[in-house]
Scaffold this motif. Structure first.
Motif, short mmCIF file in Angstrom:
data_model
loop_
_atom_site.label_atom_id
_atom_site.label_comp_id
_atom_site.label_asym_id
_atom_site.label_seq_id
_atom_site.Cartn_x
_atom_site.Cartn_y
_atom_site.Cartn_z
N TRP A 251 -3.52 -39.36 -37.07
CA TRP A 251 -2.83 -40.65 -37.04
C TRP A 251 -1.32 -40.52 -37.02
O TRP A 251 -0.65 -41.31 -36.31
N PRO A 252 -0.70 -39.56 -37.73
CA PRO A 252 0.74 -39.35 -37.51
C PRO A 252 1.07 -38.99 -36.07
O PRO A 252 2.11 -39.44 -35.55
N ALA A 253 0.21 -38.20 -35.43
CA ALA A 253 0.46 -37.84 -34.03
C ALA A 253 0.37 -39.07 -33.12
O ALA A 253 1.21 -39.24 -32.21
N VAL A 254 -0.62 -39.92 -33.34
CA VAL A 254 -0.73 -41.15 -32.55
C VAL A 254 0.50 -42.03 -32.75
O VAL A 254 1.08 -42.57 -31.79
N GLN A 255 0.93 -42.15 -34.01
CA GLN A 255 2.11 -42.96 -34.30
C GLN A 255 3.35 -42.40 -33.61
O GLN A 255 4.14 -43.14 -33.02
N HIS A 256 3.52 -41.08 -33.66
CA HIS A 256 4.69 -40.47 -33.04
C HIS A 256 4.65 -40.63 -31.52
O HIS A 256 5.70 -40.83 -30.89
N ASN A 257 3.48 -40.52 -30.91
CA ASN A 257 3.37 -40.73 -29.47
C ASN A 257 3.74 -42.16 -29.09
O ASN A 257 4.40 -42.39 -28.07
N LEU A 258 3.31 -43.13 -29.89
CA LEU A 258 3.65 -44.52 -29.60
C LEU A 258 5.15 -44.77 -29.78
O LEU A 258 5.75 -45.53 -29.01
N ILE A 259 5.74 -44.14 -30.79
CA ILE A 259 7.19 -44.26 -30.98
C ILE A 259 7.92 -43.65 -29.79
O ILE A 259 8.90 -44.21 -29.27
N TRP A 260 7.44 -42.50 -29.34
CA TRP A 260 8.04 -41.84 -28.18
C TRP A 260 7.97 -42.74 -26.95
O TRP A 260 8.95 -42.88 -26.22
N LEU A 261 6.83 -43.38 -26.75
CA LEU A 261 6.66 -44.29 -25.62
C LEU A 261 7.60 -45.49 -25.74
O LEU A 261 8.22 -45.90 -24.75
N ALA A 262 7.72 -46.05 -26.95
CA ALA A 262 8.59 -47.21 -27.15
C ALA A 262 10.05 -46.86 -26.89
O ALA A 262 10.79 -47.64 -26.27
N VAL A 263 10.49 -45.69 -27.34
CA VAL A 263 11.87 -45.28 -27.12
C VAL A 263 12.15 -45.08 -25.63
O VAL A 263 13.21 -45.48 -25.12
N PHE A 264 11.21 -44.50 -24.92
CA PHE A 264 11.40 -44.31 -23.48
C PHE A 264 11.49 -45.65 -22.76
O PHE A 264 12.30 -45.81 -21.85
N ILE A 265 10.63 -46.60 -23.15
CA ILE A 265 10.62 -47.89 -22.46
C ILE A 265 11.84 -48.73 -22.83
O ILE A 265 12.46 -49.37 -21.96
N LEU A 266 12.23 -48.72 -24.10
CA LEU A 266 13.29 -49.61 -24.57
C LEU A 266 14.69 -49.03 -24.45
O LEU A 266 15.67 -49.79 -24.43
N PHE A 267 14.80 -47.70 -24.37
CA PHE A 267 16.13 -47.09 -24.36
C PHE A 267 16.36 -46.22 -23.12
O PHE A 267 17.33 -46.42 -22.39
N ALA A 268 15.47 -45.25 -22.88
CA ALA A 268 15.70 -44.31 -21.79
C ALA A 268 15.67 -45.00 -20.43
O ALA A 268 16.54 -44.76 -19.58
N THR A 269 14.68 -45.86 -20.20
CA THR A 269 14.57 -46.53 -18.91
C THR A 269 15.71 -47.51 -18.65
O THR A 269 16.32 -47.46 -17.58
N PRO A 270 16.05 -48.41 -19.59
CA PRO A 270 17.22 -49.27 -19.35
C PRO A 270 18.52 -48.48 -19.18
O PRO A 270 19.38 -48.87 -18.39
N LEU A 271 18.66 -47.37 -19.92
CA LEU A 271 19.88 -46.57 -19.78
C LEU A 271 19.95 -45.94 -18.40
O LEU A 271 21.02 -45.93 -17.76
N GLY A 272 18.83 -45.41 -17.92
CA GLY A 272 18.81 -44.87 -16.56
C GLY A 272 19.08 -45.93 -15.51
O GLY A 272 19.77 -45.68 -14.51
N MET A 273 18.56 -47.14 -15.72
CA MET A 273 18.82 -48.24 -14.79
C MET A 273 20.31 -48.59 -14.78
O MET A 273 20.90 -48.83 -13.72
#
Length: 327
Positions: free
Chosen positions: A101-123
């Protein structure tokens, strides 16, 4: 006097109704062009994926041939030194495996950071560079540089940045060699966010290149028409340019989900995915090729990772094409 009619050329004889009939050689070329990639796709992607799903229902350590041994009562086995285990691997992962469950949580956090920060920053990078600022070529090369580096090298670079005793960050904030020096990669409350900065640094450059390709493909007359109608730069981008880049947005969404859920190199280099950096990809590797070699259990974790990746991609694609089909 007899009149002889010239026979039409062979190329014309092959045409009936304006459609050229394929010769035997053409059919062979088409079969090779389609069959070889399909065969490669089946051998290296679909067969291993199907095999992983099947192995997730077994208890097997990866050694041995097919046999009839059974783990559960009245359940036939497919492995000699293993057995058909049903859904026990999934049950154990969700109930008694502490890292799941910590691994699942960390993967979801990783996904959220990519969608909310990395992608808009690249755009943002792509829009600014496409605007034609002075030195845009240089900025584009600098921002794309992390993409050309391997993730292993990126992890090593940032280890020097985060070093507790000699790191650049601790030096800048005045805690280098101090008893109060921050252990960025050793503290389980900080190391995930520290590694996410590394991943975002690279992912933003990747997204930037994809969006630059999409922006270059936009018809310039659309922007000119929006300017004539009195739209400012912000309105032109969000109401004219961005909707036209729907194919690029779909590609970026799929790439973002895949990149976030298959993250492995950075966390493994940092501390081998333990002590606050558990990820499903690391757990899959440690169970299949690690000391325990629980192939069935590791395959179950891989199937969970596959399902998690398919859910957001399927929802996004469904919503996108549904809006497209709505009159």
């Amino acid at each position: 006097m007899t009149t002889t009619h010239a026979r039409p050329p062979a190329a014309k004889q092959r045409r009936r109704g304006g459609v050229r009939r394929l010769s035997g050689r053409d059919k062979l070329v088409v079969a090779l062009l389609l069959g070889i990639p399909l065969l490669i796709e089946l051998v290296f992607i679909w067969f291993p994926a199907l095999g992983t799903v099947l192995l997730s229902f077994t208890k097997w350590n990866g050694v041995g041939s097919l046999g009839t041994k059974s783990c559960l009562p009245n359940v036939p086995s497919i492995m000699n030194n293993g057995c058909l285990y049903g859904v026990q691997n999934y049950h154990q992962a969700a109930t008694i495996y502490p890292e799941f469950w910590p691994a699942v949580q960390h993967n979801l956090i990783w996904l959220a950071v990519f969608i909310l920060f990395a992608t808009p920053l690249g755009m943002l990078f792509a829009v600014v560079i496409d605007y034609g600022i002075k030195g845009s070529r240089m900025y584009q090369s600098i921002l794309f540089l992390p993409v050309m580096l391997s993730l292993a090298l990126i992890g090593i670079i940032w280890e020097f940045m985060y070093s507790q005793n000699f790191g650049l960050i601790n030096t800048v904030i005045g805690r280098n060699g101090d008893s109060n020096a921050i252990d960025w990669l050793g503290d389980p409350h900080l190391n995930l966010w520290a590694v996410l900065v590394e991943a975002t640094w690279r992912q933003a450059g990747y997204v930037m290149v994809l969006y630059l390709a999409g922006l270059k493909a936009v018809d310039p007359t659309l922007r000119e028409a929006a300017k004539v109608d009195g739209a400012n730069a912000w309105q032109t981008f969000w109401r004219v340019v961005f909707p036209v880049m729907k194919p690029i947005n779909i590609v970026i969404m799929v790439v973002t989900v895949i990149e976030s859920l298959r993250a492995f190199d950075l966390v493994y280099i940092t501390n081998k995915g333990i002590n606050g950096l558990e990820l499903l990809s690391v757990l899959v590797t440690s169970n299949i090729v690690g000391e325990t070699q629980r192939v069935g259990f590791g395959s179950a974790l891989g199937v969970v990772l596959l399902v998690i990746s398919l859910v957001p991609i399927s929802i996004f694609l469904f919503q996108t094409f549904r809006r497209e089909d709505t009159p």
